[in-house]
Design a protein around this motif. Structure first.
Motif, PDB file in Angstrom:
ATOM      1  N   UNK A  24       0.912  -1.407  -0.031  1.00 45.12           N
ATOM      2  CA  UNK A  24      -0.116  -0.044   0.071  1.00 45.12           C
ATOM      3  C   UNK A  24       0.687   1.535  -0.199  1.00 45.12           C
ATOM      4  N   UNK A  25       1.966   1.260   0.693  1.00 46.88           N
ATOM      5  CA  UNK A  25       2.864   2.459   0.854  1.00 46.88           C
ATOM      6  C   UNK A  25       3.483   2.634  -0.590  1.00 46.88           C
ATOM      7  N   UNK A  26       3.783   1.695  -1.342  1.00 46.66           N
ATOM      8  CA  UNK A  26       4.085   1.970  -2.850  1.00 46.66           C
ATOM      9  C   UNK A  26       3.059   2.341  -3.684  1.00 46.66           C
ATOM     10  N   UNK A  27       2.075   1.925  -3.546  1.00 43.03           N
ATOM     11  CA  UNK A  27       0.899   2.468  -4.423  1.00 43.03           C
ATOM     12  C   UNK A  27       0.788   3.948  -3.999  1.00 43.03           C
ATOM     13  N   UNK A  28       0.676   4.219  -2.833  1.00 39.54           N
ATOM     14  CA  UNK A  28       0.685   5.522  -2.555  1.00 39.54           C
ATOM     15  C   UNK A  28       1.718   6.447  -2.861  1.00 39.54           C
ATOM     16  N   UNK A  29       2.837   5.996  -2.870  1.00 39.06           N
ATOM     17  CA  UNK A  29       4.049   6.819  -3.458  1.00 39.06           C
ATOM     18  C   UNK A  29       3.927   7.027  -4.910  1.00 39.06           C
ATOM     19  N   UNK A  30       3.194   6.049  -5.648  1.00 36.49           N
ATOM     20  CA  UNK A  30       3.266   6.033  -7.249  1.00 36.49           C
ATOM     21  C   UNK A  30       2.027   7.034  -7.376  1.00 36.49           C
ATOM     22  N   UNK A  31       1.019   7.079  -6.761  1.00 28.46           N
ATOM     23  CA  UNK A  31      -0.035   8.259  -6.935  1.00 28.46           C
ATOM     24  C   UNK A  31       0.418   9.489  -6.854  1.00 28.46           C
ATOM     25  N   UNK A  32       1.035   9.608  -5.501  1.00 22.01           N
ATOM     26  CA  UNK A  32       1.743  10.976  -5.167  1.00 22.01           C
ATOM     27  C   UNK A  32       2.720  11.336  -6.420  1.00 22.01           C
ATOM     28  N   UNK A  33       3.575  10.604  -6.588  1.00 24.40           N
ATOM     29  CA  UNK A  33       4.412  10.906  -7.885  1.00 24.40           C
ATOM     30  C   UNK A  33       3.766  11.354  -9.261  1.00 24.40           C
ATOM     31  N   UNK A  34       2.609  10.696  -9.437  1.00 19.71           N
ATOM     32  CA  UNK A  34       1.900  11.074 -10.682  1.00 19.71           C
ATOM     33  C   UNK A  34       1.354  12.555 -10.433  1.00 19.71           C
TER      34      UNK A  34
END
Length: 77
Positions: A24-34
């Motif tokens: 879940x933390x990696x997904x959240x980081x990917x969304x923030x990076x987008x």
């Protein structure tokens, strides 16, 4: 283990559902990076290696589920 990710896209009647091996933390980081990155594109890879690309400006919401262990066989009922 896998995480279920539901992505709402503006002006689309259905949401995208992706099961990924990411945390879940990696997904959240990917969304923030987008949202903050130059490309402005959310890229997620599912368990089978397929990639989903969504423009950050078209995202309505991203729902990140909990990690779940898949059970196999009759014991899963």
């Amino acid at each position: 283990m896998s995480v279920e990710i539901k992505i709402g896209v503006q002006h689309a009647s259905r949401e995208l559902t992706v099961e990924s091996a990411l945390t879940p933390d990696e997904v959240e980081s990917a969304v923030s990076a987008a949202f903050t990155g130059e490309s402005g594109v959310l890229v997620l890879e599912d368990e089978k290696g397929r990639k989903v690309y969504v423009k950050a400006e078209q995202l309505a919401y991203v729902e990140i589920g909990e990690q779940a262990v898949r059970r196999v066989g009759f014991g899963a009922l």
